[in-house]
Write an enzyme that holds these catalytic residues in place. Structure first.
Site, mmCIF file in Angstrom:
data_model
loop_
_atom_site.group_PDB
_atom_site.id
_atom_site.type_symbol
_atom_site.label_atom_id
_atom_site.label_comp_id
_atom_site.label_asym_id
_atom_site.label_seq_id
_atom_site.Cartn_x
_atom_site.Cartn_y
_atom_site.Cartn_z
ATOM 1 N NE ARG A 36 87.959 46.750 62.009
ATOM 2 C CZ ARG A 36 86.657 46.676 62.014
ATOM 3 N NH1 ARG A 36 85.979 47.204 62.991
ATOM 4 N NH2 ARG A 36 85.996 46.068 61.054
ATOM 5 C CB SER A 39 80.689 50.972 64.824
ATOM 6 O OG SER A 39 81.574 52.050 64.694
ATOM 7 C CG HIS A 53 85.642 55.310 63.384
ATOM 8 N ND1 HIS A 53 84.522 54.972 64.113
ATOM 9 C CD2 HIS A 53 85.626 54.510 62.288
ATOM 10 C CE1 HIS A 53 83.864 54.014 63.492
ATOM 11 N NE2 HIS A 53 84.510 53.713 62.374
ATOM 12 C CE LYS A 100 77.920 49.214 56.747
ATOM 13 N NZ LYS A 100 79.187 49.761 57.257
#
Length: 163
Positions: free
Chosen positions: A95, A133, A17, A41
């Site tokens: 990514r 993460s 990030h 989430k």
């Protein structure tokens, strides 16, 4: 003034990030880091904890780059958040190819909602492409070493949480 919005859950903020933030700061005069509340989430860290971590890293980045970095929690549509903060650019980090498929759909929907706001994709640097993460939390929870993936301050928060 060019304003960019880099949204995410940042649970927790990783070196990936921060890499995207650093590179986005070169493109805009003000970089707003949108911390998504995203109750669906089930984040490990509270909104307040995530905002504080992002503010700490954003302040470091601002000193380093001279770009104003602002943290803005949000729970509305991304395009509405962009309007709220005056952003003409939404910054998204990629990514892998799998990220692109989802992001491509999001851009199409956002363009339908407001075609005056552009989306810019930044590829993660090679050394950060595997960092997610979710995986960082899993490694930390199982007692693994996450120092390669997060800053020392974030590492400390993870260790406090998982002991």
């Amino acid at each position: 003034m060019r304003v960019g919005l880099y949204p995410g859950t940042f649970d927790p903020i990783t070196l990936g990030h921060i890499d995207i933030m650093r590179r986005a700061a070169a493109l805009v005069d003000r970089l707003v880091i949108g911390v998504a509340i995203n109750r669906d989430k089930g984040p490990l860290f509270s909104l307040e904890e995530r905002v504080k971590m992002v503010e700490t890293e954003g302040a470091r980045l601002s000193k380093l780059t001279g770009t104003e970095v602002v943290v803005h929690p949000f729970e509305n549509l991304l395009i509405d958040c962009a309007r709220d903060v005056g952003a003409g650019i939404i910054v998204r980090g990629l990514r892998a190819v799998a990220d692109f498929e989802y992001e491509y759909q999001m851009v199409g929907m956002n363009r339908q909602l407001d075609d005056s706001i552009e989306t810019v994709f930044l590829m993660a640097e090679a050394e950060h492409q595997a960092i997610a993460s979710k995986l960082v939390k899993e490694i930390a929870r199982l007692g693994g070493d996450v120092t390669k993936f997060v800053t020392p301050a974030v590492h400390d928060k993870l260790m406090e949480r998982f002991g």
